[in-house]
Design a protein around this motif. Structure first.
Motif, PDB file in Angstrom:
ATOM      1  N   MET A 661      62.673   8.828  -4.805  1.00 30.79           N
ATOM      2  CA  MET A 661      63.566   7.915  -4.094  1.00 30.79           C
ATOM      3  C   MET A 661      64.410   8.662  -3.054  1.00 30.79           C
ATOM      4  SD  MET A 661      63.176   4.873  -4.591  1.00 30.79           S
ATOM      5  CE  MET A 661      61.672   4.446  -5.385  1.00 30.79           C
ATOM      6  N   ALA A 662      64.822   9.879  -3.456  1.00 33.85           N
ATOM      7  CA  ALA A 662      65.618  10.684  -2.518  1.00 33.85           C
ATOM      8  C   ALA A 662      64.799  10.960  -1.244  1.00 33.85           C
ATOM      9  CB  ALA A 662      66.034  11.985  -3.177  1.00 33.85           C
ATOM     10  N   LEU A 663      63.537  11.204  -1.513  1.00 39.29           N
ATOM     11  CA  LEU A 663      62.635  11.474  -0.405  1.00 39.29           C
ATOM     12  C   LEU A 663      62.488  10.235   0.470  1.00 39.29           C
ATOM     13  CD1 LEU A 663      60.956  14.044   0.192  1.00 39.29           C
ATOM     14  CD2 LEU A 663      58.975  12.812  -0.777  1.00 39.29           C
ATOM     15  N   LEU A 664      62.262   9.103  -0.196  1.00 39.12           N
ATOM     16  CA  LEU A 664      62.018   7.848   0.503  1.00 39.12           C
ATOM     17  C   LEU A 664      63.230   7.444   1.354  1.00 39.12           C
ATOM     18  CD1 LEU A 664      59.483   6.050   0.315  1.00 39.12           C
ATOM     19  CD2 LEU A 664      60.694   4.635  -1.313  1.00 39.12           C
ATOM     20  N   ILE A 670      70.029   9.981   6.744  1.00 35.57           N
ATOM     21  CA  ILE A 670      70.343  10.830   7.906  1.00 35.57           C
ATOM     22  C   ILE A 670      70.887   9.990   9.052  1.00 35.57           C
ATOM     23  CG2 ILE A 670      69.271  12.331   9.680  1.00 35.57           C
ATOM     24  CD1 ILE A 670      67.456  13.374   7.355  1.00 35.57           C
ATOM     25  N   GLN A 671      70.257   8.773   9.208  1.00 37.06           N
ATOM     26  CA  GLN A 671      70.721   7.864  10.273  1.00 37.06           C
ATOM     27  C   GLN A 671      72.223   7.616  10.185  1.00 37.06           C
ATOM     28  OE1 GLN A 671      68.636   4.173  10.052  1.00 37.06           O
ATOM     29  NE2 GLN A 671      66.678   5.105  10.653  1.00 37.06           N
ATOM     30  N   HIS A 672      72.746   7.561   8.948  1.00 35.40           N
ATOM     31  CA  HIS A 672      74.167   7.238   8.753  1.00 35.40           C
ATOM     32  C   HIS A 672      74.990   8.468   8.392  1.00 35.40           C
ATOM     33  CE1 HIS A 672      73.286   3.005   9.024  1.00 35.40           C
ATOM     34  NE2 HIS A 672      72.336   3.132   8.097  1.00 35.40           N
ATOM     35  N   SER A 673      74.482   9.621   8.705  1.00 33.83           N
ATOM     36  CA  SER A 673      75.169  10.911   8.426  1.00 33.83           C
ATOM     37  C   SER A 673      75.504  11.047   6.939  1.00 33.83           C
ATOM     38  CB  SER A 673      76.481  11.046   9.239  1.00 33.83           C
ATOM     39  OG  SER A 673      76.313  10.590  10.533  1.00 33.83           O
ATOM     40  N   ILE A 674      74.521  10.704   6.170  1.00 36.44           N
ATOM     41  CA  ILE A 674      74.746  10.777   4.714  1.00 36.44           C
ATOM     42  C   ILE A 674      73.808  11.823   4.129  1.00 36.44           C
ATOM     43  CG2 ILE A 674      74.507   9.525   2.522  1.00 36.44           C
ATOM     44  CD1 ILE A 674      75.274   6.994   4.221  1.00 36.44           C
ATOM     45  N   LEU A 675      74.381  12.595   3.179  1.00 37.36           N
ATOM     46  CA  LEU A 675      73.581  13.629   2.532  1.00 37.36           C
ATOM     47  C   LEU A 675      73.267  13.165   1.111  1.00 37.36           C
ATOM     48  CD1 LEU A 675      72.555  16.613   2.538  1.00 37.36           C
ATOM     49  CD2 LEU A 675      74.800  17.185   1.544  1.00 37.36           C
ATOM     50  N   ILE A 676      71.978  13.217   0.761  1.00 34.66           N
ATOM     51  CA  ILE A 676      71.623  12.839  -0.629  1.00 34.66           C
ATOM     52  C   ILE A 676      71.502  14.115  -1.435  1.00 34.66           C
ATOM     53  CG2 ILE A 676      69.895  11.783  -2.126  1.00 34.66           C
ATOM     54  CD1 ILE A 676      69.140   9.934   0.122  1.00 34.66           C
ATOM     55  N   ARG A 677      72.301  14.184  -2.518  1.00 38.03           N
ATOM     56  CA  ARG A 677      72.263  15.362  -3.366  1.00 38.03           C
ATOM     57  C   ARG A 677      71.754  14.966  -4.749  1.00 38.03           C
ATOM     58  NH1 ARG A 677      75.656  20.244  -4.096  1.00 38.03           N
ATOM     59  NH2 ARG A 677      75.512  19.728  -6.290  1.00 38.03           N
ATOM     60  N   THR A 678      70.915  15.805  -5.353  1.00 37.82           N
ATOM     61  CA  THR A 678      70.476  15.502  -6.728  1.00 37.82           C
ATOM     62  C   THR A 678      70.929  16.634  -7.635  1.00 37.82           C
ATOM     63  OG1 THR A 678      68.353  16.525  -6.313  1.00 37.82           O
ATOM     64  CG2 THR A 678      68.451  14.144  -6.047  1.00 37.82           C
ATOM     65  N   GLU A 679      71.458  16.260  -8.795  1.00 33.96           N
ATOM     66  CA  GLU A 679      71.820  17.261  -9.828  1.00 33.96           C
ATOM     67  C   GLU A 679      71.037  16.884 -11.070  1.00 33.96           C
ATOM     68  OE1 GLU A 679      76.015  16.998 -10.391  1.00 33.96           O
ATOM     69  OE2 GLU A 679      76.453  17.510  -8.290  1.00 33.96           O
ATOM     70  N   LEU A 716      75.866  11.217  -1.145  1.00 29.90           N
ATOM     71  CA  LEU A 716      75.398  10.369  -2.272  1.00 29.90           C
ATOM     72  C   LEU A 716      74.834  11.323  -3.316  1.00 29.90           C
ATOM     73  CD1 LEU A 716      74.825   7.363  -3.141  1.00 29.90           C
ATOM     74  CD2 LEU A 716      72.493   7.784  -2.383  1.00 29.90           C
ATOM     75  N   THR A 717      75.479  11.317  -4.507  1.00 28.98           N
ATOM     76  CA  THR A 717      75.037  12.245  -5.553  1.00 28.98           C
ATOM     77  C   THR A 717      74.312  11.477  -6.652  1.00 28.98           C
ATOM     78  OG1 THR A 717      77.041  13.473  -5.100  1.00 28.98           O
ATOM     79  CG2 THR A 717      75.807  14.090  -7.090  1.00 28.98           C
ATOM     80  N   VAL A 718      73.108  11.944  -6.994  1.00 30.85           N
ATOM     81  CA  VAL A 718      72.377  11.344  -8.111  1.00 30.85           C
ATOM     82  C   VAL A 718      72.249  12.415  -9.190  1.00 30.85           C
ATOM     83  CG1 VAL A 718      70.299  10.140  -8.835  1.00 30.85           C
ATOM     84  CG2 VAL A 718      71.095   9.952  -6.472  1.00 30.85           C
ATOM     85  N   ARG A 719      72.783  12.117 -10.383  1.00 26.75           N
ATOM     86  CA  ARG A 719      72.846  13.123 -11.433  1.00 26.75           C
ATOM     87  C   ARG A 719      72.152  12.580 -12.688  1.00 26.75           C
ATOM     88  NH1 ARG A 719      77.031  13.624 -14.921  1.00 26.75           N
ATOM     89  NH2 ARG A 719      78.121  12.111 -13.635  1.00 26.75           N
ATOM     90  N   SER A 720      71.368  13.459 -13.336  1.00 30.74           N
ATOM     91  CA  SER A 720      70.756  13.043 -14.610  1.00 30.74           C
ATOM     92  C   SER A 720      71.182  14.028 -15.680  1.00 30.74           C
ATOM     93  CB  SER A 720      69.237  13.017 -14.489  1.00 30.74           C
ATOM     94  OG  SER A 720      68.721  14.322 -14.425  1.00 30.74           O
ATOM     95  N   GLU A 721      71.373  13.565 -16.875  1.00 30.00           N
ATOM     96  CA  GLU A 721      71.704  14.491 -17.974  1.00 30.00           C
ATOM     97  C   GLU A 721      71.346  13.856 -19.310  1.00 30.00           C
ATOM     98  OE1 GLU A 721      76.044  14.663 -17.242  1.00 30.00           O
ATOM     99  OE2 GLU A 721      76.216  13.748 -19.251  1.00 30.00           O
ATOM    100  N   LYS A 722      71.267  14.734 -20.321  1.00 33.86           N
ATOM    101  CA  LYS A 722      70.979  14.249 -21.673  1.00 33.86           C
ATOM    102  C   LYS A 722      72.327  13.889 -22.300  1.00 33.86           C
ATOM    103  CE  LYS A 722      68.462  15.691 -25.795  1.00 33.86           C
ATOM    104  NZ  LYS A 722      69.499  15.360 -26.734  1.00 33.86           N
ATOM    105  N   ALA A 723      72.454  12.692 -22.780  1.00 39.93           N
ATOM    106  CA  ALA A 723      73.725  12.286 -23.386  1.00 39.93           C
ATOM    107  C   ALA A 723      73.585  12.271 -24.909  1.00 39.93           C
ATOM    108  CB  ALA A 723      74.127  10.918 -22.866  1.00 39.93           C
TER     109      ALA A 723
END
Ligand code: ADP
Length: 800
Positions: A661-664, A670-679, A716-723
C-alpha cells in the motif's frame, strides 16, 4: 299371703293335728311349725332329709345350725319381729344341705289364731330359690360386667371379675380365661391360679394336643380333662400343672357373635373330677358373659382405633365433619371442624358462632343456601370464605345431606367441611400463570396446540394459536380440514407429507408452512410438533408450537437487502478510491513497462553487435520478463480490488500488505508533500484474513491520513507490532487536521462525512471488516497534531 288365715276347730284337737303332721310329712316341700313363742316344735321329714339334721337336733333353736352364718342374724331378727307383731314372716337365707352345700330358700311362716285372734301356732314353709338366686346373681354380675366395659375398665380386670364370679359359684374351683390371638393363647384373667403358672402358659400355641385350653380352642369344642396326670392331651403341660397340684381342667371355647373362637374359659380342680350339670351351667354363663365382654372390648378398641384413624384422616385432608339437628339446634363438630373454624373445642358449637366466622360478605348467601336446604329438605354443596381472628381469609367447601334423625322424621344434616384455601391459592396461581402464559404467547406470537392424528382434530389450541390463524376460539379447536384451509395452497402438500411421515415414524417434526388468510395476507409459521405416547408406545397425540415468524422473515429479508446494499456501497467505495488512485496506478504500471522497453532496446543492441552478444541479450530479455511480471502483478492486484466476491480467508503477512500500500500510495503522497513512513515489527505473526479486505482497510486509513494532510503536507506513519493476548496491532498516524471535536465516534457511522466528495462509508466498512475478523478498530486524537487510527487482529486465526 299376709292375710291368709288357717283356722282349725279346737274340737277336732289332736287327731286332726296328727293327721296334719302326716300330711305335712308327705308334702314334697320343707315345712315346719313353731309355738307362739317361736320355739320350733316340728320339722317335716323333707326338712330333716335336706339339712341332715334330726327333728330332735333341730327343734328348739337347733335348726339355726342349718342357716348360713352370714344370713343367720337377719333371719333370726326378722323371726323375732314377726313373733312380736304377729305379722307373717318372710326371709331369704342359705340353708346347708346334708352334703355341706348351701342353697337359697325363701322361708315363709303364717300364724294360726283362735277365734279371739290369739296366736296358737306358726306354720312355716321353705321354697328352694337357688335357681332364681343364681339367675339374679348372674344378672347382677352381667350388669357389673357391662358397667365395667362401658366405663372402659381394662379387659384384664373384667375377666378377673368374671373368674371370681365363677369361683364364687363353685366351691374349690380355680378359673382362667385365655384370649386367642392368632393361634396363640394370651393371658386374659386368672385371679386365683398361681402367677408362675399363668405366666408359663401365656403365649402357648393351640393345637390338637395342647392341654385343655389349647385343644378346646383348636377343636372349637369343650375339652374335659378329668385327670391331668394321665390325660394324653396334657403330655406337654403336665410338668407345668402338677407342681401346683392342678389335677382336673375343663376348658370351653368362647365364641364371638360371628362364631369365631375368641377365648377359652377353664375350670381347674385340685382333684380329678368331671363336671356336674351345675358346673356346666356355670360354664355356660361365664363363657357367655366373657364373649360379650371381650367382644365389646374389641369393638370399643376397633372403634377407638377407627376414630383415631378418622381424626388423623380428617386432619390430613383438612376435612372436618358435622351433624346438625335442625329443630333442636343441636350441633356436632369433629375435632378438625373446630380446628378449621379456629374455635376452642371445649365450646359448644352453635349456628351463631359459625356465622361469626363466615366472611361478612358471604353471610347472606350462606344463610340463603341453608334456609332453602331446610325448606326443601335437600342437601347442599357450596363454597364460602371465613374471616379468621388473625384477619386471614380461609376458603371452605361445605357438603351436607339430610338424614331423618328419628321416627318422628326430624331433619338432621350430616356433612363435611373442607379447608380449600390451599387449593384456591393454587388455582389462583394457576390462573395467573395461565394469564402470563397467554400474554407471553401473545408477545412472542407463539401458539401452542395438541393434535390427535387419528381423529384428525386438534384437542387443544391456545388463544394465540386462534389469533395467529385468525380462527374463532368459540368454535373450539379446529378439525385438520379447517386448519388446512388456512395453509397456503402451495405449502399444503408438503405439510401433509411432513405430518404423515412423522406420525408413521413416531418422530417429531418441524416445518415452515405459510398461512394464506382470507384477506390475502401471507404469514410465515415455524411449527414444531412432538409425539406423546401411551404406555404401550402408541402415539396418542402430537403437542407443539407454531410461531408466527412473519415479522422475523421480513426483518431477515430487509437485513439481506441491507447487506447487499452495503456490499454494493463497499464496492463503490473501492471503485471510487481506485479512481482517485489512477494517477499513481498509471505511474506504477508505466514504470515496469518503461523499464521493459529500455531493456528491450538494450537487448536489441546486444544482438546487433558483431558478433551479437547472446549472453548480454539473454540478461536483458530476463529483465524484460521480470518487468512485465511486475506490471502484470500490479494490474492483478488492482483488478482484485475491483472484483466483487465472497471473502476468502488466507494466511497472510500484514507487513506485506503495508509495504504494498505504501508503494501504491507513494506517488499520491509525494504530490501533497507527504512522506509515508513504515515501522514494521519483523517478528509479526501471520494472520488469517481476506487479503482484498485487508488491503481495503489499509488503503482507506492511509488515504484518509493523506487526505487530512493534503493542504499542509507532513508524515504518515504506519506501524505494526505484536500486542498482548496473541494480538497484533496496526496504527496509522497522521499530522493532519485531526478528528471532528464534538463526537469522534461519529466518524464510524455510515454516511458520516466532512468532505465535499466523501461517501462517509469508508470507516464504517473498515470497522465491519476488522470486527468480522475478530478485531477492533478505533481512532484517537494525537497529543500534537493529527489523528491515529489503530486496529487489532488475532494472530494466526480469524473468526470470519
Ligand atoms: P469519507 O472519507 O468519505 O468522508 P470516511 O468514513 O472514510 O468517509 O470518513 C468519515 C469522516 O471521518 C471523514 O469525512 C472525516 O471527517 C473523518 N476522518 C477520517 N479520517 C480522518 C483523519 N485521518 N483525520 C481527520 N478526520 C478523519
Amino acid at each position: 299371703m299376709a292375710d291368709s288365715r288357717v283356722v282349725l276347730c279346737r274340737q277336732e284337737g289332736n287327731a286332726v293335728e296328727n293327721e296334719l303332721n302326716r300330711l305335712v310329712n308327705a308334702l314334697p316341700g320343707l315345712v315346719w311349725t313353731a309355738l307362739p313363742d317361736g320355739h320350733i316344735d316340728f320339722l317335716n321329714e323333707r326338712w330333716c332329709e335336706y339339712t341332715g339334721l334330726s327333728v330332735d337336733q333341730a327343734c328348739g333353736s337347733g335348726w339355726q345350725a342349718a342357716i348360713h352364718a352370714e344370713d343367720l342374724d337377719t333371719h333370726k331378727n326378722r323371726w323375732l319381729a314377726s313373733l312380736a307383731s304377729g305379722q307373717p314372716y318372710e326371709n331369704e337365707a342359705r340353708h346347708r344341705s346334708a352334703s355341706g352345700e348351701y342353697r337359697w330358700f325363701l322361708v315363709r311362716a303364717v300364724p294360726l289364731r283362735d277365734e279371739r285372734g290369739n296366736i296358737l301356732k306358726w306354720y312355716g314353709i321353705l321354697t328352694d330359690i337357688e335357681d332364681r338366686k343364681q339367675a339374679e346373681a348372674l344378672l347382677a354380675a352381667e350388669k357389673r360386667i357391662f358397667e365395667m366395659t362401658a366405663k372402659g375398665d381394662p379387659l384384664g380386670q373384667i375377666l378377673d371379675n368374671l373368674c371370681r364370679l365363677a369361683e364364687e359359684q363353685a366351691k374349690g374351683v380355680l378359673t382362667s380365661i385365655l384370649l386367642l390371638d392368632g393361634n396363640r393363647l394370651r393371658h386374659g384373667g386368672a385371679p386365683s391360679l398361681p402367677k408362675a403358672y399363668t405366666n408359663a402358659i401365656d403365649g402357648a400355641s393351640i393345637g390338637p394336643s395342647a392341654g385343655s385350653c389349647g385343644t378346646a380352642a383348636y377343636r372349637r369344642e369343650q375339652v374335659i380333662v378329668e385327670n391331668i396326670a394321665t390325660d394324653p392331651l396334657w403330655a406337654d403341660y403336665r410338668e407345668l400343672a402338677l407342681p401346683y397340684s392342678l389335677r382336673a381342667c375343663w376348658s370351653t371355647p368362647v365364641f364371638s357373635s360371628q362364631g369365631n373362637v375368641i377365648a377359652t374359659f377353664a375350670m381347674y380342680y385340685r382333684e380329678p373330677r368331671s363336671p356336674s350339670p351345675r358346673d356346666q351351667g356355670i360354664i355356660e354363663q361365664i363363657t357367655h358373659l366373657a364373649g360379650v365382654a371381650i367382644e365389646r372390648k374389641q369393638t370399643q378398641e376397633a372403634l377407638r382405633r377407627s376414630e383415631a384413624y378418622l381424626g388423623q384422616a380428617q386432619r390430613l385432608s383438612h376435612t372436618g365433619s358435622f351433624g346438625w339437628h335442625v329443630s333442636s339446634g343441636e350441633i356436632y363438630w369433629s375435632e378438625e371442624t373446630f380446628r378449621i373454624f379456629d374455635i376452642e373445642p371445649s365450646t359448644e358449637p352453635t349456628l351463631e358462632r359459625l356465622f361469626e366466622r363466615i366472611y361478612p360478605e358471604d353471610r347472606a348467601s350462606v344463610r340463603q343456601v341453608i334456609d332453602s336446604a331446610i325448606r326443601e329438605g335437600k342437601g347442599f354443596d357450596f363454597e364460602h370464605r371465613l374471616l379468621m381472628p388473625d384477619i386471614s381469609v380461609k376458603h371452605v367447601r361445605v357438603v351436607a345431606h339430610p338424614s331423618a334423625k328419628d321416627e318422628s322424621g326430624e331433619l338432621e344434616f350430616v356433612g363435611a367441611v373442607t379447608d380449600i384455601t390451599e387449593r384456591k391459592h393454587a388455582e389462583e396461581a394457576l390462573r395467573r400463570s395461565e394469564t402470563y402464559l397467554a400474554e407471553g404467547q401473545r408477545l412472542s406470537k407463539t401458539g401452542s396446540w395438541a393434535y390427535n392424528p387419528f381423529a384428525q382434530k386438534a384437542n387443544y389450541w391456545s388463544e394465540e394459536m386462534f389469533r395467529i390463524c385468525e380462527l374463532d376460539p368459540r368454535q373450539g379447536p379446529p378439525a385438520a380440514e379447517t386448519f388446512l384451509q388456512r395453509i397456503h395452497p402451495e405449502d399444503r402438500d408438503n405439510l401433509m407429507e411432513v405430518l404423515g411421515k412423522a406420525a408413521l415414524e413416531k418422530t417429531e417434526y418441524e416445518d415452515h408452512p405459510r398461512l394464506l388468510l382470507p384477506d390475502g395476507t401471507v404469514k410465515y409459521l415455524h411449527a414444531i410438533g412432538h409425539p406423546v405416547f401411551d404406555r404401550s408406545g402408541e402415539v396418542i397425540q402430537y403437542v407443539g408450537t407454531a410461531v408466527d415468524v412473519t415479522e422475523r422473515k421480513r426483518a431477515e429479508a430487509e437485513r439481506a437487502r441491507l447487506r447487499q446494499l452495503e456490499a454494493d456501497l463497499a464496492h463503490m467505495n473501492r471503485v471510487s478510491m481506485m479512481g482517485e488512485l489512477t494517477a499513481s496506478l498509471a505511474h506504477e504500471v508505466k514504470q515496469p513497462i518503461a523499464a521493459a522497453a529500455t531493456n528491450a532496446r538494450t537487448g536489441l543492441r546486444w544482438l546487433q553487435r558483431e558478433p551479437p552478444d547472446i549472453g548480454e541479450a539473454r540478461e536483458a530479455l530476463s529483465r524484460i520478463v521480470k518487468d512485465v511480471n511486475r506490471a502484470a502483478g500490479i494490474v492483478d492486484r488492482t483488478c482484485a480490488l475491483y472484483r466483487r466476491g465472497a471473502p476468502k480467508l488466507e494466511m497472510a503477512d500484514l507487513n506485506e500488505f503495508i509495504r504494498e500500500m505504501a508503494l501504491l500510495l507513494r506517488e499520491r503522497a509525494i504530490q501533497h508533500s507527504i512522506l509515508i513512513r513504515t515501522e514494521l515489527d519483523g517478528a509479526l505473526p501471520t494472520i488469517t484474513a481476506d487479503p482484498v479486505q485487508m488491503q481495503q482497510v489499509l488503503l482507506n486509513l492511509m488515504l484518509n491520513g493523506i487526505e487530512a494532510m493534503k493542504d499542509t503536507g507532513g508524515k504518515l506513519t504506519v506501524r505494526s507490532e505484536k500486542a498482548e493476548d496473541d494480538q497484533i496491532l496496526l496504527a496509522v498516524s497522521d499530522l493532519g487536521i485531526g478528528l471532528p471535536v464534538e463526537n469522534p465516534e461519529r466518524i464510524f457511522d455510515p454516511f458520516f462525512t466532512t468532505k465535499v466528495q466523501g461517501t462517509g462509508m469508508g470507516l464504517s466498512i473498515c470497522r465491519k471488516i476488522i470486527e468480522s475478523h475478530g478485531g477492533r478498530l478505533w481512532a484517537c486524537a494525537n497529543t500534537g497534531r493529527g489523528a491515529t487510527f489503530q486496529f487489532t487482529l488475532p494472530a494466526g486465526r480469524s473468526t470470519s
